[in-house]
Design an enzyme around this catalytic site. Structure first.
Site, PDB file in Angstrom:
ATOM      1  N   HIS A  17       0.893  -1.074   0.030  1.00 34.31           N
ATOM      2  CA  HIS A  17      -0.075   0.190  -0.083  1.00 34.31           C
ATOM      3  C   HIS A  17       0.951   1.222  -0.018  1.00 34.31           C
ATOM      4  CE1 HIS A  17      -2.928  -2.677   2.089  1.00 34.31           C
ATOM      5  NE2 HIS A  17      -3.614  -2.582   1.197  1.00 34.31           N
ATOM      6  N   LYS A  41     -15.443  -8.503   4.603  1.00 33.35           N
ATOM      7  CA  LYS A  41     -14.538  -8.962   5.898  1.00 33.35           C
ATOM      8  C   LYS A  41     -14.529  -8.238   6.914  1.00 33.35           C
ATOM      9  CE  LYS A  41     -10.694  -8.193   2.065  1.00 33.35           C
ATOM     10  NZ  LYS A  41      -9.737  -7.267   1.692  1.00 33.35           N
ATOM     11  N   ARG A  90      -2.290  -6.115  -8.462  1.00 35.18           N
ATOM     12  CA  ARG A  90      -0.912  -7.000  -8.097  1.00 35.18           C
ATOM     13  C   ARG A  90      -0.732  -8.122  -9.135  1.00 35.18           C
ATOM     14  NH1 ARG A  90      -2.832  -9.096  -2.470  1.00 35.18           N
ATOM     15  NH2 ARG A  90      -4.660  -8.820  -3.631  1.00 35.18           N
ATOM     16  N   SER A 128      -2.899  -8.056   3.253  1.00 33.70           N
ATOM     17  CA  SER A 128      -2.798  -7.799   4.977  1.00 33.70           C
ATOM     18  C   SER A 128      -3.287  -9.021   5.682  1.00 33.70           C
ATOM     19  CB  SER A 128      -4.104  -6.814   4.741  1.00 33.70           C
ATOM     20  OG  SER A 128      -3.870  -5.563   4.310  1.00 33.70           O
TER      21      SER A 128
END
Ligand code: COA
Length: 161
Positions: A17, A41, A90, A128
Site C-alpha cells: 500500500h 471482511k 498486483r 494484509s
C-alpha cells in the site's frame, strides 16, 4: 488542484500500500488515503487504529492525508472534492474484482475516474491477511509492513488473537 482518493480496508497497511501511496503522491497534488470497510471482511483493527497506523507511515509525505469513512466510496470521493480513485493491481487475479468495482463506481458516479497502478515487483505477494498470519505465528514481517508500525501490529495481534 488534482485530488485523488486511494481507498482500501488497510487492515493493516502494508509496504505494498505504501508503495502505491508514495508513487501516487508524485502524480497528484493531494492524495487522501480512505480507510473504508469491505462488507465481506471482518477487520481486526478498528477504523481509528487503521488511520493511526497509516498516519505513522506518511509523516514525510506532505501531500498525503488519511481519513476513514463508513459509507460508499463514491460518496467519500465526492465529499472530498476529488474525482479520481486510485487502485493498485498486483496480478491478473485482482483484475476481475477491481474491474467490477470500477464499473459499479462509474455507474454510481459517472464523473469519477478509476486509475489503476501496477504494484511494484517486490510487493506483488503481499496482502494484509498474510501479514497478519505471519505476525500471529511470530514470523519476520520486515519488508512486508512499514518498519514504523511492525511493533504496533505485533502487539495488537498478540493481545487479540
Ligand atoms: N500491495 C500489496 N497488497 C495490496 C495492494 C498492494 N498495492 N493493494 C491491495 N492489497 C491487498 C490488501 O491488503 C487486501 O488484502 P486482504 O484481502 O488480505 O485484506 C487485498 O489486496 C484487497 O485489497 P483491496 O482490493 O484494496 O480491497 P480492500 O478490501 O482493501 O478494500 C474497499 C475494498 C474498502 C475499497 C471497497 O470494499 C469499498 O469501496 N468499500 C466501501 C463501500 C463501497 O463503496 N463498495 C463498493 C460498491 S460498488
Amino acid at each position: 488542484m488534482k485530488i485523488a482518493v486511494y481507498p482500501g480496508s488497510f487492515d493493516p497497511v502494508t509496504c505494498g500500500h505504501l508503495d502505491i501511496i508514495k508513487r501516487s503522491c508524485k502524480l497528484f497534488d493531494k492524495v487522501i488515503v480512505a480507510v473504508l470497510n469491505n462488507s465481506s471482511k471482518s477487520p481486526l483493527f478498528s477504523f481509528d487504529e487503521r488511520v493511526e497506523l497509516i498516519k505513522k507511515c506518511i509523516t514525510d509525505i506532505p501531500n498525503c492525508e488519511v481519513q476513514s469513512f463508513g459509507g460508499l466510496l463514491v460518496d467519500f470521493v465526492k465529499k472530498s472534492g476529488a474525482n479520481t480513485i486510485i487502485k493498485g493491481l498486483r496480478a491478473i487475479s485482482d483484475f476481475e474484482y477491481e474491474f467490477q468495482m470500477a464499473m459499479l463506481n462509474k455507474k454510481l458516479a459517472p464523473d469519477i475516474e478509476t486509475v489503476f497502478m501496477v504494484t511494484n515487483l517486490n510487493c506483488l505477494y503481499i496482502s494484509s491477511s498474510v501479514v497478519k498470519e505471519i505476525c500471529h505465528f511470530g514470523g519476520n514481517a520486515e519488508g512486508l509492513i512499514p518498519s514504523e508500525i511492525i511493533k504496533d501490529i505485533k502487539d495488537k495481534i498478540e493481545k487479540e488473537c
